[in-house]
Design a protein around this motif. Structure first.
Motif, PDB file in Angstrom:
ATOM      1  N   THR A   1     -29.384 -16.410 -38.854  1.00 54.09           N
ATOM      2  CA  THR A   1     -30.598 -15.667 -38.478  1.00 54.09           C
ATOM      3  C   THR A   1     -30.422 -14.914 -37.157  1.00 54.09           C
ATOM      4  O   THR A   1     -30.996 -13.843 -36.978  1.00 54.09           O
ATOM      5  N   GLN A   2     -29.615 -15.466 -36.246  1.00 58.23           N
ATOM      6  CA  GLN A   2     -29.382 -14.778 -34.974  1.00 58.23           C
ATOM      7  C   GLN A   2     -28.671 -13.451 -35.220  1.00 58.23           C
ATOM      8  O   GLN A   2     -29.054 -12.405 -34.685  1.00 58.23           O
ATOM      9  N   MET A   3     -27.644 -13.496 -36.061  1.00 62.49           N
ATOM     10  CA  MET A   3     -26.903 -12.269 -36.389  1.00 62.49           C
ATOM     11  C   MET A   3     -27.828 -11.246 -37.037  1.00 62.49           C
ATOM     12  O   MET A   3     -27.823 -10.065 -36.695  1.00 62.49           O
ATOM     13  N   ARG A   4     -28.676 -11.703 -37.946  1.00 67.64           N
ATOM     14  CA  ARG A   4     -29.554 -10.763 -38.648  1.00 67.64           C
ATOM     15  C   ARG A   4     -30.566 -10.138 -37.697  1.00 67.64           C
ATOM     16  O   ARG A   4     -30.867  -8.939 -37.785  1.00 67.64           O
ATOM     17  N   ALA A   5     -31.055 -10.955 -36.756  1.00 71.32           N
ATOM     18  CA  ALA A   5     -32.011 -10.416 -35.773  1.00 71.32           C
ATOM     19  C   ALA A   5     -31.321  -9.396 -34.868  1.00 71.32           C
ATOM     20  O   ALA A   5     -31.885  -8.325 -34.583  1.00 71.32           O
ATOM     21  N   ASN A   6     -30.074  -9.689 -34.448  1.00 73.40           N
ATOM     22  CA  ASN A   6     -29.338  -8.748 -33.592  1.00 73.40           C
ATOM     23  C   ASN A   6     -29.122  -7.417 -34.306  1.00 73.40           C
ATOM     24  O   ASN A   6     -29.318  -6.347 -33.737  1.00 73.40           O
ATOM     25  N   ILE A   7     -28.709  -7.509 -35.568  1.00 72.87           N
ATOM     26  CA  ILE A   7     -28.417  -6.285 -36.325  1.00 72.87           C
ATOM     27  C   ILE A   7     -29.686  -5.477 -36.575  1.00 72.87           C
ATOM     28  O   ILE A   7     -29.709  -4.258 -36.417  1.00 72.87           O
ATOM     29  N   ARG A   8     -30.747  -6.171 -36.921  1.00 72.67           N
ATOM     30  CA  ARG A   8     -32.003  -5.468 -37.183  1.00 72.67           C
ATOM     31  C   ARG A   8     -32.456  -4.698 -35.942  1.00 72.67           C
ATOM     32  O   ARG A   8     -32.797  -3.522 -36.005  1.00 72.67           O
ATOM     33  N   HIS A   9     -32.401  -5.374 -34.792  1.00 76.10           N
ATOM     34  CA  HIS A   9     -32.845  -4.746 -33.549  1.00 76.10           C
ATOM     35  C   HIS A   9     -31.976  -3.510 -33.254  1.00 76.10           C
ATOM     36  O   HIS A   9     -32.498  -2.421 -32.966  1.00 76.10           O
ATOM     37  N   ALA A  10     -30.650  -3.679 -33.338  1.00 74.36           N
ATOM     38  CA  ALA A  10     -29.738  -2.583 -32.962  1.00 74.36           C
ATOM     39  C   ALA A  10     -29.836  -1.411 -33.939  1.00 74.36           C
ATOM     40  O   ALA A  10     -29.924  -0.251 -33.518  1.00 74.36           O
ATOM     41  N   THR A  11     -29.829  -1.688 -35.241  1.00 74.64           N
ATOM     42  CA  THR A  11     -29.833  -0.571 -36.205  1.00 74.64           C
ATOM     43  C   THR A  11     -31.164   0.194 -36.165  1.00 74.64           C
ATOM     44  O   THR A  11     -31.183   1.416 -36.279  1.00 74.64           O
ATOM     45  N   HIS A  12     -32.271  -0.531 -35.956  1.00 72.92           N
ATOM     46  CA  HIS A  12     -33.561   0.167 -35.912  1.00 72.92           C
ATOM     47  C   HIS A  12     -33.654   1.046 -34.663  1.00 72.92           C
ATOM     48  O   HIS A  12     -34.243   2.128 -34.709  1.00 72.92           O
ATOM     49  N   THR A  13     -33.069   0.576 -33.555  1.00 76.55           N
ATOM     50  CA  THR A  13     -33.083   1.391 -32.337  1.00 76.55           C
ATOM     51  C   THR A  13     -32.270   2.666 -32.550  1.00 76.55           C
ATOM     52  O   THR A  13     -32.727   3.768 -32.243  1.00 76.55           O
ATOM     53  N   ILE A  14     -31.060   2.520 -33.098  1.00 79.09           N
ATOM     54  CA  ILE A  14     -30.191   3.701 -33.275  1.00 79.09           C
ATOM     55  C   ILE A  14     -30.806   4.661 -34.296  1.00 79.09           C
ATOM     56  O   ILE A  14     -30.794   5.872 -34.116  1.00 79.09           O
ATOM     57  N   ARG A  15     -31.371   4.114 -35.389  1.00 77.68           N
ATOM     58  CA  ARG A  15     -31.883   5.026 -36.417  1.00 77.68           C
ATOM     59  C   ARG A  15     -33.100   5.817 -35.905  1.00 77.68           C
ATOM     60  O   ARG A  15     -33.296   6.974 -36.264  1.00 77.68           O
ATOM     61  N   GLY A  16     -33.868   5.194 -35.015  1.00 80.40           N
ATOM     62  CA  GLY A  16     -35.007   5.901 -34.414  1.00 80.40           C
ATOM     63  C   GLY A  16     -34.520   7.053 -33.543  1.00 80.40           C
ATOM     64  O   GLY A  16     -35.044   8.176 -33.609  1.00 80.40           O
TER      65      GLY A  16
ATOM     66  N   HIS B   1     -23.269  -7.608 -33.911  1.00 80.95           N
ATOM     67  CA  HIS B   1     -23.791  -8.917 -34.306  1.00 80.95           C
ATOM     68  C   HIS B   1     -23.933  -9.869 -33.109  1.00 80.95           C
ATOM     69  O   HIS B   1     -24.400 -10.992 -33.265  1.00 80.95           O
ATOM     70  N   LYS B   2     -23.501  -9.425 -31.927  1.00 84.85           N
ATOM     71  CA  LYS B   2     -23.611 -10.265 -30.732  1.00 84.85           C
ATOM     72  C   LYS B   2     -24.721  -9.735 -29.832  1.00 84.85           C
ATOM     73  O   LYS B   2     -24.835  -8.515 -29.635  1.00 84.85           O
ATOM     74  N   ASN B   3     -25.510 -10.640 -29.228  1.00 90.28           N
ATOM     75  CA  ASN B   3     -26.459 -10.169 -28.228  1.00 90.28           C
ATOM     76  C   ASN B   3     -25.844 -10.337 -26.843  1.00 90.28           C
ATOM     77  O   ASN B   3     -24.752 -10.883 -26.676  1.00 90.28           O
ATOM     78  N   ARG B   4     -26.543  -9.880 -25.811  1.00 92.74           N
ATOM     79  CA  ARG B   4     -25.908  -9.813 -24.482  1.00 92.74           C
ATOM     80  C   ARG B   4     -25.656 -11.204 -23.896  1.00 92.74           C
ATOM     81  O   ARG B   4     -24.736 -11.376 -23.084  1.00 92.74           O
TER      82      ARG B   4
ATOM     83  N   ALA C   1     -27.199  -8.544 -44.800  1.00 93.68           N
ATOM     84  CA  ALA C   1     -25.930  -9.255 -44.990  1.00 93.68           C
ATOM     85  C   ALA C   1     -25.000  -9.138 -43.792  1.00 93.68           C
ATOM     86  O   ALA C   1     -24.129  -9.990 -43.585  1.00 93.68           O
ATOM     87  N   GLY C   2     -25.153  -8.063 -42.979  1.00 96.39           N
ATOM     88  CA  GLY C   2     -24.256  -7.852 -41.848  1.00 96.39           C
ATOM     89  C   GLY C   2     -22.898  -7.328 -42.299  1.00 96.39           C
ATOM     90  O   GLY C   2     -22.579  -7.307 -43.488  1.00 96.39           O
ATOM     91  N   GLY C   3     -22.103  -6.910 -41.333  1.00 96.82           N
ATOM     92  CA  GLY C   3     -20.846  -6.235 -41.647  1.00 96.82           C
ATOM     93  C   GLY C   3     -19.746  -7.136 -42.156  1.00 96.82           C
ATOM     94  O   GLY C   3     -18.914  -6.723 -42.955  1.00 96.82           O
ATOM     95  N   HIS C   4     -19.708  -8.397 -41.712  1.00 93.11           N
ATOM     96  CA  HIS C   4     -18.596  -9.279 -42.092  1.00 93.11           C
ATOM     97  C   HIS C   4     -18.572  -9.562 -43.591  1.00 93.11           C
ATOM     98  O   HIS C   4     -17.524  -9.824 -44.172  1.00 93.11           O
ATOM     99  N   ALA C   5     -19.763  -9.516 -44.215  1.00 92.42           N
ATOM    100  CA  ALA C   5     -19.837  -9.867 -45.641  1.00 92.42           C
ATOM    101  C   ALA C   5     -19.017  -8.914 -46.504  1.00 92.42           C
ATOM    102  O   ALA C   5     -18.570  -9.283 -47.588  1.00 92.42           O
ATOM    103  N   TYR C   6     -18.810  -7.669 -46.018  1.00 92.54           N
ATOM    104  CA  TYR C   6     -18.083  -6.681 -46.815  1.00 92.54           C
ATOM    105  C   TYR C   6     -16.581  -6.962 -46.825  1.00 92.54           C
ATOM    106  O   TYR C   6     -15.850  -6.391 -47.626  1.00 92.54           O
ATOM    107  N   GLY C   7     -16.123  -7.801 -45.893  1.00 93.51           N
ATOM    108  CA  GLY C   7     -14.735  -8.253 -45.904  1.00 93.51           C
ATOM    109  C   GLY C   7     -13.705  -7.209 -45.513  1.00 93.51           C
ATOM    110  O   GLY C   7     -12.521  -7.492 -45.473  1.00 93.51           O
TER     111      GLY C   7
END
Ligand code: SF4
Length: 547
Positions: free
Chosen positions: A37-52, A175-178, A345-351
């Motif tokens: 869940t931590q990874m998913r929260a990090n990704i959600r926050h970062a991707t939504h910021t960049i897409r905006g 996937h990492k926070n500060r 799913a995050g990036g690692h799942a794509y292998g």
């Protein structure tokens, strides 16, 4: 006597190797990642910021759609003339004092690069963020030969120090926070003071101090390239931190690894991509550092300049007319930032080195859809089309996903593709599978639905569905492979009567109405009149429980 084959000899596609898949296919890997869940929260926050940010700067440009079309057209032209453009590029780099090497695959590229580093006598190299070197797992190869590679891009450095894998094209440590990054720095950079905070400015300063000594003392740099210009032999790297500029100017030897698809015909073409790329990737109007170099400039910058042109499966992608536009990608990562599957799913799942929607179409083509590990990637999409909408070079990712699904199904059963060509060379084809329950179900459905008479017969079974649904009007368990549906949700009870049956009983009424309305004139056609929109006894006007 041996048989003589007539006609042109067939050229088998050579597929890519390296970090293009892991041993764990996407469905299993994604299931494990969903629990983070931590990874998913990090990704959600970062991707939504960049897409905006991206959406805001794209809106500013009145000719954005024209720029996208121009980018797409240039890439089409490149793919149509790739061999000639590559030879032109080689001639121009050579004429300006550089050396061009051709690498068929990851092994060959690693061997060439390692040999070049060894020839300098150095056991250290500094690196600029590069997807191509990630793809061929260059760091591992160098390490195995006693050469230490130091990543100088901040996010790549975080990944390297954390013994981790990148999970995003542009922001490898997304996937990492500060706070997690602070812990990595304290653990892996012994010179870092315990008082280091998790503020971005402090973290960047700590990394800068760590890298400064490396920049000044290392004589070999390895880079990727965003573009190579055929008419001049110029290479281009775009980056945001200035670390790339240091790597490209301070060392004596510079080795650049570039995928063969990164060629553009003319210097003028850069104008289009240097507008499309920063807006689509970081949401900036202009890239902070754009470095260009052409061969060797005597007395200025590296005096020993090499370019390794990497194929590693790209020619195989080019040979598929339906899938080749995946090679148009300029690695902006906009498709990742809008993808609902990547977000969960995050990036690692794509292998693979290439995650997200572009990874789902590029990795299986580079390795061949026959690769068991990558065959599930084209299914890692809801086909919502958001990736196509944002792609700056208009790659129709959903269309290629569907094409690859088709190829996968054909490959599983050893069938030929639409154009009559074998889905895969016999030596690489996966062992044909026995038909699964799902295959049989789909074949049965196709048989029934392709005939009106058979469909009408099947509809006679509707009352049975109502019996199974019972008083709750919901079917909550089904056997076998279709049970996957009812594991997650109920199926509503079927209606008492099918639409086809209802229509058969009411078509005559509709004809009468049309005849009556024809006398009143075309402006009074039935669906234009309130109240006449549906017959009063249409199935959807029945009580709630019948729906
Ligand atoms: S496919 Fe398009 S949107 Fe995705 S990374 Fe490549 S260029 Fe960007």
């Amino acid at each position: 006597m041996s048989r003589t084959a007539l006609g042109m000899p067939a050229v088998r596609p050579v597929h890519g190797h390296g970090r293009l898949h892991t041993a764990v296919p996407f469905p299993e890997a994604a299931e494990a990642e969903l629990g983070n869940t931590q990874m998913r929260a990090n990704i959600r926050h970062a991707t939504h910021t960049i897409r905006g940010k991206r959406a805001r700067v794209v809106e500013e440009l009145p000719d954005w759609e024209e720029l996208r079309s121009a980018g797409s057209a240039i890439k089409e032209q490149v793919m149509a003339h790739l061999p000639e453009l590559l030879e032109q590029f080689e001639a121009n780099v050579t004429a300006r004092g550089g050396t061009v090497h051709w690498a068929r695959d990851a092994e060959e590229a690693n061997r060439i690069i390692t040999g070049l580093v060894q020839a300098t006598g150095s056991t250290d190299v500094i690196k600029i963020k590069s997807m191509a070197t990630q793809e061929i797992a260059l760091d591992d190869h160098l390490e195995a030969h006693g050469i230490t590679a130091t990543e100088t891009d901040l996010a790549e450095l975080i990944v390297q120090l954390g013994h981790d894998r990148p999970s995003h094209i542009l922001v490898p440590a997304i996937h990492k926070n500060r706070h997690e990054i602070r812990d990595i720095f304290l653990e892996q950079m012994p010179e870092t003071d315990e008082s280091l905070t998790a503020e971005p400015r402090d973290l960047a300063e700590a990394a800068r101090k760590h890298l400064r000594e490396k920049f000044l003392s290392t004589s070999v740099a390895i880079s990727g390239a965003n573009f190579g210009v055929a008419e001049t032999g110029t290479l281009t790297v775009v980056e945001s931190e200035g670390n790339g500029r240091m790597c490209l100017t301070l060392p004596e030897t510079l080795i650049t690894v570039m995928g063969i698809e990164k060629i553009v015909p003319t210097f003028e073409d850069l104008e289009v991509f240097l507008q499309l790329l920063p807006r689509s990737s970081t949401g900036e109007r202009m890239n902070p550092y754009t470095s260009m170099w052409t061969g060797v400039t005597p007395g200025d910058g590296p005096q020993d300049v090499h370019v390794v042109l990497l194929d590693n499966g790209r020619s195989a992608v080019l040979s598929d007319p339906k899938g080749r536009s995946a090679l148009h990608c300029i690695r902006c990562s906009a498709c990742l930032n809008v993808c609902p599957v990547y977000e969960q799913a995050g990036g690692h799942a794509y292998g693979s080195t290439y995650p997200g929607p572009i990874g789902a179409i590029l990795s299986p083509q580079l390795t061949g859809i026959t690769s068991e590990q990558n065959a599930s990637l084209p299914y890692a999409s809801s086909l919502c089309g958001a990736c196509y909408d944002v792609c700056p070079v208009k790659i129709n990712i959903p269309e290629i996903l569907v094409h690859l699904r088709d190829e996968d199904v054909r490959t599983q059963h050893g069938e030929r593709s639409d154009d009559g060509a074998a889905a895969a060379p016999a030596r690489t084809r996966r062992t044909p599978k026995a038909p699964s329950q799902m295959d049989l179900l789909m074949k049965g459905a196709s048989f029934v639905m392709s005939s009106g008479r058979r469909m009408a017969l099947a509809e006679k079974g509707l009352p049975l569905g109502r019996v199974v649904a019972g008083k709750d009007r919901a079917i909550s368990w089904l056997p076998g492979v279709v049970g996957g549906w009812t594991d997650e949700r109920d199926i509503p009870a079927p209606p008492r009567e099918s639409f086809r049956n209802w229509w058969a009983g009411h078509a005559g009424e509709t004809d009468q109405r049309l005849a009556a309305d024809g006398a009143a004139g075309p402006a009074d056609v039935p669906h234009d009149r309130p109240g006449d929109a549906q017959p009063v006894d249409a199935p959807h006007d029945r009580p709630e429980e019948d729906r």
